[in-house]
Design an enzyme around this catalytic site. Structure first.
Site, PDB file in Angstrom:
ATOM      1  N   ASP A  79       5.638   3.399  48.007  1.00 28.08           N
ATOM      2  CA  ASP A  79       5.752   3.868  49.387  1.00 28.08           C
ATOM      3  C   ASP A  79       6.190   5.331  49.393  1.00 28.08           C
ATOM      4  O   ASP A  79       7.254   5.671  48.889  1.00 28.08           O
ATOM      5  CB  ASP A  79       6.784   2.982  50.091  1.00 28.08           C
ATOM      6  CG  ASP A  79       6.926   3.333  51.552  1.00 28.08           C
ATOM      7  OD1 ASP A  79       5.893   3.583  52.186  1.00 28.08           O
ATOM      8  OD2 ASP A  79       8.059   3.386  52.053  1.00 28.08           O
ATOM      9  N   THR A 133       2.513   7.130  54.876  1.00 32.36           N
ATOM     10  CA  THR A 133       3.535   8.127  54.526  1.00 32.36           C
ATOM     11  C   THR A 133       3.088   8.980  53.346  1.00 32.36           C
ATOM     12  O   THR A 133       3.462  10.149  53.262  1.00 32.36           O
ATOM     13  CB  THR A 133       4.861   7.432  54.182  1.00 32.36           C
ATOM     14  OG1 THR A 133       4.581   6.327  53.325  1.00 32.36           O
ATOM     15  CG2 THR A 133       5.546   6.935  55.419  1.00 32.36           C
ATOM     16  N   THR A 134       2.291   8.408  52.435  1.00 31.15           N
ATOM     17  CA  THR A 134       1.775   9.203  51.304  1.00 31.15           C
ATOM     18  C   THR A 134       0.656  10.116  51.803  1.00 31.15           C
ATOM     19  O   THR A 134       0.620  11.302  51.477  1.00 31.15           O
ATOM     20  CB  THR A 134       1.230   8.270  50.203  1.00 31.15           C
ATOM     21  OG1 THR A 134       2.130   7.184  50.030  1.00 31.15           O
ATOM     22  CG2 THR A 134       1.097   9.002  48.894  1.00 31.15           C
ATOM     23  N   ASP A 136       6.068  -2.172  56.175  1.00 31.76           N
ATOM     24  CA  ASP A 136       4.875  -1.357  56.452  1.00 31.76           C
ATOM     25  C   ASP A 136       3.816  -2.159  57.205  1.00 31.76           C
ATOM     26  O   ASP A 136       3.198  -1.660  58.146  1.00 31.76           O
ATOM     27  CB  ASP A 136       4.269  -0.828  55.139  1.00 31.76           C
ATOM     28  CG  ASP A 136       4.941   0.472  54.715  1.00 31.76           C
ATOM     29  OD1 ASP A 136       5.975   0.801  55.326  1.00 31.76           O
ATOM     30  OD2 ASP A 136       4.461   1.139  53.791  1.00 31.76           O
TER      31      ASP A 136
END
Length: 534
Positions: free
Chosen positions: A67, A100-101, A402
């Site tokens: 994550d 998020t990446t 997530d």
């Protein structure tokens, strides 16, 4: 002599102004390089075939995660501009929960393009304004690609949740966790505010032992502690009447520090007798309302319960769960549809919650307490996550969070979009075409923005061990022929229609990623000096 010194002075003032500009360029350059270093650190963990990172913290704790937000959060970044990328992934985590990446990788690619533009001598403000325009145009393109979805269409929701889980360590359990995430979010949607989901209404309880397969959704409450067994009290209660109390069932203490000197044994007896009658009086009042399960809040000032009070409670056949955290009280009262009781004088039957069954269950090496069959249950739900070791357990918790966020996005903005690098390539193609229409520097900058977006499909292919140049070229070709939803299928290692492969994500994840990344890059561009203040 004076005539000679004059031009020297003149020249020195020129060189000074030149150095000044150089410093600004250096600072900007250093900022961009530092931020790009952070982006390239998480780049390898993008996508279903992305690598995991093992993080060893200063307290010798080991975390294995995929994550982006978690990785960056644990990194000790010192450079101020690089910290902005860490904040960027945090804001994407709070806005959308997933991607998020992606957001950090896009920001890194944009910064790389900005360096090239700056080296061509384009002014940072011009670049910044063009990026803003391009991002607004990108949002329009994404909205045009999106497919509307209804909450009743559970398959689509499960597909998007499993797409989110596919890039995680626990991806092999996505068939179990994705429907579980969808069910839990749909069960807490309040009809009064259909567009809002508060994820605090979904409580995730982690319990070591078993495998992730044993994860279950509990319609009720789960406590990660055992029933108080002192003096042989009951451990199972049917037709429970539950009270949540915030006072102590123990002899009172004085408010000030002082000691009582007892000189006589009869006085000692009197004190003990008083204690007993005080506690008995409290328990009689509790029993009079028909209450048979007590949840007792943790107390700091004095013991919430003593051995004596536990003994009397066991005699009265009342099941006791002690040391309930203060933060959990709100969730518990909302679930049980009861009121917390702060004083014994206010103990009334109408403040109790009702449930069919409260029982203690053995799990792995410990025990948990389950409350099921709650009458008039509030809009909350509990997920019991299991795992064979602490690392898997923590990662399952993060992955589930997530997936819940993805479903929450779909509740807030009911549109789906293809995954697998399809939207990014489509954006890149349409913005590239738009750039040709624009005049002057703007066209240049928009083209750079379009090229930067190709980093996502490129990285997806690279992480999957495919040939990125061949794949991205083929992908452009397919999109130019009008196949909007053509994307990289990492499992088959080729380009297919991604919507048919069920690789979908919420529109909100893509739009917020592009908006936030552009915003962050514009801020970094505008900085031309770093001032340290002691």
């Amino acid at each position: 002599m004076a005539a000679v010194t004059a031009p020297q002075q003149h020249r020195s003032s020129k060189t000074e102004s030149y150095v000044d500009n150089k410093r600004k360029e250096d600072i900007r350059h250093a900022n961009i390089v530092a931020a790009r270093a952070v982006a390239s650190a998480v780049r390898t963990s993008l996508g279903p075939k992305g690598m995991d990172k093992m993080i060893s913290t200063s307290s010798d704790e080991v975390i294995i995660t995929n994550d982006g937000a978690t990785i960056l959060n644990k990194m000790q970044v010192l450079q101020p501009a690089a910290k902005m990328l860490v904040e960027l992934s945090k804001s994407q985590d709070s806005a959308a929960g997933d991607g998020t990446t992606t957001v950090v990788v896009i920001a890194g690619a944009l910064l790389e393009q900005c360096l090239i533009l700056l080296s061509h001598g384009i002014h940072p403000t011009v670049i910044s304004d063009s990026l803003h325009k391009a991002s607004l145009k990108a949002l329009d393109v994404l909205s045009a690609m999106a497919v509307p979805v209804e909450l009743s269409d559970k398959d689509s929701l499960v597909k998007s949740a499993s797409t989110s889980l596919n890039s995680k360590v626990v991806s092999q359990y996505s068939t179990l966790l994705a429907p579980l995430a969808v069910d839990s979010v749909l069960s807490v949607v309040d009809p009064a505010t259909p567009d809002m989901v508060d994820l605090r209404d979904i409580k995730i309880v982690k319990k070591l032992g078993g495998t992730v397969d044993d994860t279950e959704l509990v319609r009720g409450l789960v406590f990660d502690k055992k029933v108080s067994h002192a003096a042989g009290g009951p451990t199972r209660m049917e037709n429970a009447k539950i009270a949540v109390i915030q006072f102590q069932i123990s002899p009172p203490k004085t408010d000030i520090e002082q000691s009582i000197v007892v000189s006589d044994y009869s006085q000692m007896d009197r004190i003990l007798k008083e204690e007993r009658s005080y506690i008995l009086g409290m328990i009689k009042k509790i029993k009079a309302t028909g209450c048979n399960v007590l949840l007792i809040q943790k107390s700091i000032l004095r013991d919430a319960v003593t051995d004596l009070s536990l003994h009397y409670l066991a005699k009265a056949k009342i099941l006791v769960i002690k040391d309930v955290e203060r933060d959990d009280i709100e969730f518990i009262t909302k679930t049980l549809n009861c009121l917390p009781i702060a004083n014994i004088e206010h103990f009334r039957a109408e403040k109790l919650g009702h449930a069919d069954l409260v029982e203690e269950v053995s799990l792995g090496d410990g025990k948990i307490v389950k409350i099921t069959g709650i009458k008039d249950m509030g809009k909350t739900t509990t997920v019991l996550v299991r795992g064979s070791n602490q690392l898997v357990l923590d990662e399952a918790d993060r992955s589930l969070h997530d997936a819940l966020c993805v479903v929450r996005c779909l509740v807030a903005k009911r549109f789906l979009i293809a995954g697998g690098g399809a939207p990014e390539i489509e954006l890149s193609r349409q913005l590239g075409a738009w750039a040709k229409v624009l005049h002057g520097m703007e066209g240049y900058c928009v083209r750079a923005f379009a090229e930067a977006l190709e980093v996502i499909p490129y990285t997806l292919a690279e992480n999957a061990g495919l040939n990125p140049i061949a794949i991205v070229t083929e992908l452009r070709n397919r999109h130019a022929q009008g196949e909007i939803n053509a994307g990289i299928n990492v499992r088959k290692g080729q380009i297919t229609n991604i919507l048919e492969e069920n690789v979908v994500q919420p529109l909100l994840v893509s739009t917020s990623a592009i908006t936030l990344a552009t915003e962050c890059v514009r801020m970094i561009l505008k900085i031309d000096d770093i001032v340290t203040v002691r």
